[in-house]
Design an enzyme around this catalytic site. Structure first.
Site, PDB file in Angstrom:
ATOM      1  N   ILE A  11     -15.129   4.267   4.631  1.00 59.23           N
ATOM      2  CA  ILE A  11     -14.410   5.135   5.564  1.00 59.23           C
ATOM      3  C   ILE A  11     -15.406   5.876   6.456  1.00 59.23           C
ATOM      4  O   ILE A  11     -15.256   5.932   7.681  1.00 59.23           O
ATOM      5  CB  ILE A  11     -13.530   6.155   4.802  1.00 59.23           C
ATOM      6  CG1 ILE A  11     -12.513   5.427   3.915  1.00 59.23           C
ATOM      7  CG2 ILE A  11     -12.837   7.123   5.762  1.00 59.23           C
ATOM      8  CD1 ILE A  11     -11.530   4.546   4.633  1.00 59.23           C
ATOM      9  N   LYS A 202      -0.233  12.154   2.354  1.00 63.70           N
ATOM     10  CA  LYS A 202      -1.073  10.966   2.125  1.00 63.70           C
ATOM     11  C   LYS A 202      -0.626  10.220   0.861  1.00 63.70           C
ATOM     12  O   LYS A 202      -0.473   8.994   0.849  1.00 63.70           O
ATOM     13  CB  LYS A 202      -2.534  11.421   2.002  1.00 63.70           C
ATOM     14  CG  LYS A 202      -3.464  10.445   1.377  1.00 63.70           C
ATOM     15  CD  LYS A 202      -3.824   9.327   2.323  1.00 63.70           C
ATOM     16  CE  LYS A 202      -4.501   8.194   1.610  1.00 63.70           C
ATOM     17  NZ  LYS A 202      -5.009   7.181   2.461  1.00 63.70           N
ATOM     18  N   ARG A 242      17.781  -2.516   9.477  1.00 64.64           N
ATOM     19  CA  ARG A 242      17.341  -1.370   8.668  1.00 64.64           C
ATOM     20  C   ARG A 242      16.789  -1.791   7.301  1.00 64.64           C
ATOM     21  O   ARG A 242      16.726  -0.990   6.388  1.00 64.64           O
ATOM     22  CB  ARG A 242      18.501  -0.374   8.503  1.00 64.64           C
ATOM     23  CG  ARG A 242      18.763   0.459   9.762  1.00 64.64           C
ATOM     24  CD  ARG A 242      19.996   1.317   9.659  1.00 64.64           C
ATOM     25  NE  ARG A 242      21.209   0.533   9.602  1.00 64.64           N
ATOM     26  CZ  ARG A 242      21.776  -0.063  10.635  1.00 64.64           C
ATOM     27  NH1 ARG A 242      21.240   0.054  11.830  1.00 64.64           N
ATOM     28  NH2 ARG A 242      22.876  -0.773  10.496  1.00 64.64           N
ATOM     29  N   GLY A 253      -3.322  -3.948  -6.416  1.00 66.32           N
ATOM     30  CA  GLY A 253      -4.672  -3.482  -6.707  1.00 66.32           C
ATOM     31  C   GLY A 253      -5.189  -2.564  -5.624  1.00 66.32           C
ATOM     32  O   GLY A 253      -4.431  -2.057  -4.798  1.00 66.32           O
ATOM     33  N   CYS A 256      -6.158   2.601  -3.760  1.00 66.01           N
ATOM     34  CA  CYS A 256      -5.240   3.572  -3.149  1.00 66.01           C
ATOM     35  C   CYS A 256      -3.829   3.457  -3.692  1.00 66.01           C
ATOM     36  O   CYS A 256      -3.328   4.368  -4.345  1.00 66.01           O
ATOM     37  CB  CYS A 256      -5.231   3.367  -1.641  1.00 66.01           C
ATOM     38  SG  CYS A 256      -6.892   3.277  -0.976  1.00 66.01           S
ATOM     39  N   LYS A 316      -7.096  -7.991  -2.612  1.00 61.75           N
ATOM     40  CA  LYS A 316      -6.215  -8.588  -1.604  1.00 61.75           C
ATOM     41  C   LYS A 316      -7.025  -9.515  -0.707  1.00 61.75           C
ATOM     42  O   LYS A 316      -8.238  -9.648  -0.877  1.00 61.75           O
ATOM     43  CB  LYS A 316      -5.489  -7.520  -0.795  1.00 61.75           C
ATOM     44  CG  LYS A 316      -6.354  -6.717   0.148  1.00 61.75           C
ATOM     45  CD  LYS A 316      -5.457  -5.847   1.013  1.00 61.75           C
ATOM     46  CE  LYS A 316      -6.228  -5.175   2.119  1.00 61.75           C
ATOM     47  NZ  LYS A 316      -5.377  -4.353   2.955  1.00 61.75           N
TER      48      LYS A 316
HETATM   49  N1  SAJ Z   1       0.538  -6.043  -1.710  1.00 62.12           N
HETATM   50  C1  SAJ Z   1       1.598  -6.806  -2.184  1.00 62.12           C
HETATM   51  N2  SAJ Z   1       2.634  -7.061  -1.330  1.00 62.12           N
HETATM   52  C2  SAJ Z   1       2.652  -6.603  -0.055  1.00 62.12           C
HETATM   53  C3  SAJ Z   1       1.583  -5.825   0.415  1.00 62.12           C
HETATM   54  C4  SAJ Z   1       0.527  -5.551  -0.450  1.00 62.12           C
HETATM   55  O1  SAJ Z   1       1.613  -7.246  -3.338  1.00 62.12           O
HETATM   56  O2  SAJ Z   1       3.611  -6.897   0.656  1.00 62.12           O
HETATM   57  C5  SAJ Z   1      -0.595  -5.727  -2.611  1.00 62.12           C
HETATM   58  C6  SAJ Z   1      -1.952  -6.191  -2.071  1.00 62.12           C
HETATM   59  O3  SAJ Z   1      -2.171  -7.551  -2.371  1.00 62.12           O
HETATM   60  C7  SAJ Z   1      -2.900  -5.260  -2.782  1.00 62.12           C
HETATM   61  C8  SAJ Z   1      -2.106  -3.958  -2.855  1.00 62.12           C
HETATM   62  O4  SAJ Z   1      -0.756  -4.320  -2.675  1.00 62.12           O
HETATM   63  O5  SAJ Z   1      -3.201  -5.700  -4.076  1.00 62.12           O
HETATM   64  C9  SAJ Z   1      -2.513  -2.916  -1.830  1.00 62.12           C
HETATM   65  O6  SAJ Z   1      -2.792  -3.528  -0.586  1.00 62.12           O
HETATM   66  P1  SAJ Z   1      -2.291  -2.943   0.817  1.00 62.12           P
HETATM   67  O7  SAJ Z   1      -2.724  -3.877   1.868  1.00 62.12           O
HETATM   68  O8  SAJ Z   1      -0.850  -2.645   0.760  1.00 62.12           O
HETATM   69  O9  SAJ Z   1      -2.990  -1.522   0.926  1.00 62.12           O
HETATM   70  P2  SAJ Z   1      -4.497  -0.974   0.801  1.00 62.12           P
HETATM   71  O10 SAJ Z   1      -4.655  -0.452  -0.592  1.00 62.12           O
HETATM   72  O11 SAJ Z   1      -5.495  -1.966   1.273  1.00 62.12           O
HETATM   73  O12 SAJ Z   1      -4.452   0.229   1.849  1.00 62.12           O
HETATM   74  C10 SAJ Z   1      -3.481   1.256   1.676  1.00 62.12           C
HETATM   75  C11 SAJ Z   1      -2.777   1.505   3.024  1.00 62.12           C
HETATM   76  N3  SAJ Z   1      -1.640   2.386   2.817  1.00 62.12           N
HETATM   77  C12 SAJ Z   1      -0.416   2.106   3.321  1.00 62.12           C
HETATM   78  O13 SAJ Z   1      -0.168   1.092   3.940  1.00 62.12           O
HETATM   79  C13 SAJ Z   1       0.652   3.111   3.097  1.00 62.12           C
HETATM   80  C14 SAJ Z   1      -3.782   2.114   4.021  1.00 62.12           C
HETATM   81  O14 SAJ Z   1      -3.117   2.454   5.221  1.00 62.12           O
HETATM   82  C15 SAJ Z   1      -4.444   3.377   3.410  1.00 62.12           C
HETATM   83  O15 SAJ Z   1      -5.419   3.907   4.310  1.00 62.12           O
HETATM   84  C16 SAJ Z   1      -5.140   2.948   2.130  1.00 62.12           C
HETATM   85  O16 SAJ Z   1      -4.143   2.445   1.218  1.00 62.12           O
HETATM   86  C17 SAJ Z   1      -5.813   4.194   1.528  1.00 62.12           C
HETATM   87  O17 SAJ Z   1      -7.041   4.280   1.661  1.00 62.12           O
HETATM   88  O18 SAJ Z   1      -5.108   5.065   1.031  1.00 62.12           O
END
Ligand code: SAJ
Length: 407
Positions: A11, A202, A242, A253, A256, A316
């Site tokens: 970050i 957050k 919606r 994983g 966050c 991911k």
């Molecule tokens: N995942 C799924 N299905 C989905 C989307 C994600 O199974 O449809 C899984 C991913 O494979 C991964 C996990 O969820 O294992 C998290 O991945 P992600 O892409 O959803 O999120 P992060 O952890 O990379 O980033 C998140 C984001 N938060 C939100 O979208 C609300 C990012 O904007 C934040 O800045 C970040 O957390 C953080 O630092 O808090």
């Protein structure tokens, strides 16, 4: 205005570069001498789309990297907040120690912005007391701000520019000043609020996403029982104006989404229902995948677990971060099975971090009968042809074809 960014990781570094390339005077500080040396010699420490160009521009504009804390007008603390699995809490020790170090050089009247993800209440419980203990009067000698980052690994630079931000400040004028500073690169709306609201918001954002993914995962299980295609159902449902359901997967994983909801569970144990259920559903997915691997093995007459290959170890696609990754969660829960040698490969990881991990994709494919796609890296989309002929279990729905097992 001179900005000292503390912590030059995932970050802090891109944020420092955004400021510097927009013409703000920036010094980046990190206690890791090797990392500082690498950056100072003109070499980036990790890749993100668009970062190289920003780095060049920042260097032209005179960005400095050092292990020393600087006299500055604004300090931006972006240090890691380690997750303690046993207590399901994060440890604010790095934030506190960064703040203590800054306070040794901070000129009176400077602003101390914490960007690191913290659990709600951390600013009041840990940061404010550290400031007072150092003999400063918060609100007078030093102004506190919490400006949580929101960017998505993989598209950080674009999101730094385009995502709306939240600035939580004790004092509205200070909030306005910091808002203006972030507007040097942030093109989206910047909302001003107080510190406690910014902290909670957050965590709420990441919890919302966790619940949505848990819903998709639960749907996957329901559809599996009745042999329905969950992906088609979600795809059609999402055409409703919606409805916006996320995608099922082998688990959640990262540092966050799989971590932040636990803060609410820990702080409000008598009030959480859906938040806790979602966490448990998502944490249960690696085991669901494991059960399905065994079913598919049986259906295909594969008896030996060492003929199974897990593709993808990161949390991911297209990142090299393995924190809380579903693959690692699964391996951990397998215990004894590991001894029988289930195999792993990840194109984003070039050193061995788990047992029976291959560093060469072709060798990995040669040595297995079944490939389980745990992560949908671009690499597997481009190399899907190479696993043709194997039994394929695609937990990410990224490989096209009829005879592919899905969640
Ligand atoms: N995942 C799924 N299905 C989905 C989307 C994600 O199974 O449809 C899984 C991913 O494979 C991964 C996990 O969820 O294992 C998290 O991945 P992600 O892409 O959803 O999120 P992060 O952890 O990379 O980033 C998140 C984001 N938060 C939100 O979208 C609300 C990012 O904007 C934040 O800045 C970040 O957390 C953080 O630092 O808090």
């Amino acid at each position: 205005m001179k900005v000292n960014v503390i912590g030059l990781g995932y970050i802090g570094l891109p944020t420092a570069l955004m400021f510097a390339s927009s013409g703000v005077e920036v010094v980046g500080t990190d206690y890791d001498e090797k990392l500082v040396g690498t950056l100072a010699s003109g070499v980036l420490t990790f890749e993100e789309e668009g970062m190289k160009e920003l780095f060049e521009m920042s260097r032209k504009n005179g960005i400095k990297f050092t292990t020393e804390y600087q006299k500055a007008d604004v300090y931006i603390v972006a240090v890691p907040t380690p997750y303690i699995k046993e207590s399901k809490k994060i440890d604010p020790c790095f934030v506190v120690s960064a703040v203590e170090s800054v306070l040794k050089v901070l000129p009176k009247g400077a602003v101390l912005v914490v960007e690191s993800t913290v659990s709600p209440g951390t600013m009041d419980k840990f940061v404010r007391p550290a400031v007072e203990k150092a003999g400063f009067n918060p609100g007078k000698d030093v102004h506190l701000v919490h400006a949580p980052e929101r960017i998505l690994p993989g598209s950080m630079i674009r999101e730094l520019r385009k995502n709306s931000r939240t600035i939580g400040a004790d004092d509205r004028d200070i909030g306005e000043k910091i808002k203006k500073l972030y507007q040097s690169f942030c093109e989206a709306e910047i909302v001003l609020t107080d510190i406690r609201t910014a902290e909670m918001t957050k965590v709420v954002e990441n919890t919302y996403r966790d619940i949505n993914i848990a819903f998709a995962n639960e749907l996957a299980k329901i559809c599996r029982r009745d042999d329905l295609d969950v992906y088609e159902i979600i795809n059609i449902a999402n055409r409703h104006p919606r409805v916006n359901i996320l995608q099922p997967g082998p688990g959640v994983g990262g540092h966050c989404i799989s971590v932040d909801p636990w803060f609410l569970v820990g702080d409000y144990p008598d009030l959480v229902n859906i938040i806790l259920a979602a966490r448990n559903i998502n944490d249960g997915m690696p085991n669901f995948v494991l059960k399905r691997i065994h079913e598919i093995m049986e259906e295909n007459g594969i008896k030996d677990i060492s003929r199974i290959g897990l593709y993808g170890i990161t949390y991911k696609e297209d990142v090299n971060d393995v924190r809380e990754s579903p693959t690692l969660q699964m391996l951990e829960s397998m215990g004894d099975h590991l001894a029988f040698g289930i195999k792993c490969f990840d194109p984003m990881i070039d050193e061995k971090i788990v047992e029976n991990q291959y560093l060469d994709f072709d060798e990995f494919v040669d040595d297995v009968d079944m490939v389980v796609v745990m992560v949908g890296h671009s690499h597997i989309k481009a190399n899907a042809g190479k696993i043709k002929g194997k039994v394929i279990f695609d937990t990410r729905n990224v490989i096209e074809g009829e005879k592919i097992y899905r969640l």
